[in-house]
Write a protein that holds these residues in place. Structure first.
Motif, PDB file in Angstrom:
ATOM      1  N   GLY A 193       0.823  -1.203   0.000  1.00  0.00           N
ATOM      2  CA  GLY A 193       0.000   0.000   0.000  1.00  0.00           C
ATOM      3  C   GLY A 193       0.855   1.249   0.000  1.00  0.00           C
ATOM      4  O   GLY A 193       1.909   1.287   0.635  1.00  0.00           O
ATOM      5  N   ASN A 194       0.390   2.285  -0.702  1.00  0.00           N
ATOM      6  CA  ASN A 194       1.144   3.534  -0.861  1.00  0.00           C
ATOM      7  C   ASN A 194       0.492   4.705  -0.150  1.00  0.00           C
ATOM      8  O   ASN A 194      -0.727   4.717   0.078  1.00  0.00           O
ATOM      9  N   ARG A 195       1.295   5.699   0.129  1.00  0.00           N
ATOM     10  CA  ARG A 195       0.802   6.956   0.697  1.00  0.00           C
ATOM     11  C   ARG A 195       0.106   7.818  -0.341  1.00  0.00           C
ATOM     12  O   ARG A 195      -0.946   8.399  -0.069  1.00  0.00           O
ATOM     13  N   ARG A 229      -4.500   5.978  10.073  1.00  0.00           N
ATOM     14  CA  ARG A 229      -5.648   6.570   9.369  1.00  0.00           C
ATOM     15  C   ARG A 229      -6.342   5.509   8.512  1.00  0.00           C
ATOM     16  O   ARG A 229      -7.583   5.433   8.473  1.00  0.00           O
ATOM     17  N   ALA A 230      -5.562   4.680   7.850  1.00  0.00           N
ATOM     18  CA  ALA A 230      -6.135   3.612   7.032  1.00  0.00           C
ATOM     19  C   ALA A 230      -6.876   2.607   7.907  1.00  0.00           C
ATOM     20  O   ALA A 230      -7.985   2.160   7.573  1.00  0.00           O
ATOM     21  N   VAL A 235      -5.435  -2.073   3.221  1.00  0.00           N
ATOM     22  CA  VAL A 235      -5.882  -2.508   4.549  1.00  0.00           C
ATOM     23  C   VAL A 235      -7.273  -3.112   4.459  1.00  0.00           C
ATOM     24  O   VAL A 235      -7.585  -4.097   5.147  1.00  0.00           O
ATOM     25  N   ARG A 236      -8.110  -2.560   3.605  1.00  0.00           N
ATOM     26  CA  ARG A 236      -9.455  -3.131   3.432  1.00  0.00           C
ATOM     27  C   ARG A 236      -9.359  -4.563   2.880  1.00  0.00           C
ATOM     28  O   ARG A 236     -10.087  -5.459   3.321  1.00  0.00           O
ATOM     29  N   ALA A 264     -10.240   3.811   9.073  1.00  0.00           N
ATOM     30  CA  ALA A 264     -11.256   3.871   8.024  1.00  0.00           C
ATOM     31  C   ALA A 264     -11.843   2.504   7.687  1.00  0.00           C
ATOM     32  O   ALA A 264     -12.814   2.439   6.918  1.00  0.00           O
ATOM     33  N   VAL A 265     -11.262   1.439   8.234  1.00  0.00           N
ATOM     34  CA  VAL A 265     -11.678   0.079   7.870  1.00  0.00           C
ATOM     35  C   VAL A 265     -12.129  -0.661   9.126  1.00  0.00           C
ATOM     36  O   VAL A 265     -11.290  -1.023   9.965  1.00  0.00           O
ATOM     37  N   PRO A 266     -13.415  -0.894   9.322  1.00  0.00           N
ATOM     38  CA  PRO A 266     -13.875  -1.641  10.503  1.00  0.00           C
ATOM     39  C   PRO A 266     -13.226  -3.017  10.576  1.00  0.00           C
ATOM     40  O   PRO A 266     -13.129  -3.733   9.573  1.00  0.00           O
TER      41      PRO A 266
END
Length: 331
Positions: A85-87, A131-132, A97-98, A135-137
């Motif tokens: 994953g990237n910024r 932050r990621a 992450v999802r 955003a992902v339960p």
């Protein structure tokens, strides 16, 4: 990977590896949206964005960094799934992450493709990860692996590549060539607050440079200089710039130089443009023999280092005061 868990049962410490990187455009129309992501909120003049966009378009609008992340992932020998994953560009960290969550990942190690300590190269990645996750339960726990600026694997890779660059110089100049280590310049205010007690960014780079120079041997002179400045001109950044330094070395009678980009782990745009285009062109105008060492890339010792970092005891979390975000002054 069979270490004891904190509860005492035998199980893998991590059930996935997440490679976290900066990101880069992969076609011409990506370039400006990517750059706007990079500089959002930083007050970078539009003229500078257009200048940097031209650098990317010179190479077809494609940054080498994503290809190099794929190559690194392909070279890894780990016994857990690897995610990326990237910024600043696809695949974005939140999307990754999802996917990890959907795949049932519970606890992942995060390898960030930046060896050194500063807000933008460490704390900001920690913030990106959190932050990621927010955003992902049900997102997995993600543990950032430690800095590796002085890890023997990173040092060995850079030493080998420095020797290869020395061998590309004319034979009579190899023993007299000066090593010039380069890293991304950052605002002085950020450099002074890096690490838990300040100054860790430059100190870590000097540590890497000294270790590589010692492996090369021969009491060879070396310098640490900076490249790729991108901020507003009124804000002081680390100096000297690599091109200014090359002019000074030439004026002082230096016979040959090897540029060693220890502040980067892959040959991305700052390396291929700022060093392979601008610095090379300057050296040619000066008549100064110059070779550029490759970055760590997929050197076998660097690749193996990632597995070794995963096998180490879990790093202690950085204190909240470490590498604070720079203060954004109104323009």
């Amino acid at each position: 990977m069979g270490d004891l868990t904190p509860e005492g049962g035998r199980a893998p410490r991590y059930d996935a590896l997440l490679v976290v990187s900066f990101g880069g455009p992969e076609k011409p129309e990506d370039v400006m949206p990517f750059l706007e992501n990079v500089v959002r909120g930083r007050g970078v003049p539009r003229e500078r964005l257009l200048e940097v966009e031209a650098h990317y378009q010179r190479f077809g609008g494609v940054s080498p960094i994503n290809r190099q992340c794929r190559d690194l992932i392909a070279a890894l020998d780990v016994d857990v799934p690897v995610y990326w994953g990237n910024r600043n560009w696809h695949p974005f960290l939140e999307d990754t992450v999802r996917q990890m969550t959907a795949d049932g990942v519970r606890r992942a190690a995060a390898f960030v493709t930046s060896a050194h300590r500063s807000y933008s190269s460490c704390r900001q990645y920690i913030e990106d990860i959190e932050r990621a996750r927010a955003a992902v339960p049900g997102a997995p726990e993600i543990v950032k692996l430690r800095h590796f600026f002085d890890h023997p694997g990173f040092v060995a890779a850079m030493t080998d590549h420095t020797r290869e660059a020395l061998d590309r110089l004319p034979e009579g100049l190899r023993d007299r060539a000066r090593l010039v280590f380069t890293a991304h310049s950052i605002p002085i205010s950020m450099a002074e607050t890096s690490g838990p007690t300040g100054g860790a960014y430059e100190a870590g780079l000097r540590r890497t440079a000294s270790l590589v120079a010692a492996e090369i041997g021969g009491d060879r002179p070396w310098d640490l200089v900076w490249q790729s400045r991108s901020g507003p001109p009124q804000i002081p950044w680390l100096e000297p710039d690599v091109c200014d330094h090359l002019e000074e070395l030439h004026a002082a009678g230096t016979e040959a130089v090897v540029l060693v980009p220890i502040g980067f782990v892959s040959d991305h745009m700052e390396v291929v443009y700022d060093l392979d285009v601008e610095a090379k062109a300057l050296a040619e105008r000066l008549g100064l023999p110059l070779a550029r060492a490759a970055t760590a890339g997929t050197h076998p010792r660097f690749v193996r280092m990632i597995s070794e970092l995963m096998a180490e005891p879990e790093p202690a979390p950085c204190p909240a005061t470490c590498c604070p975000a720079p203060v954004r002054r109104p323009r």
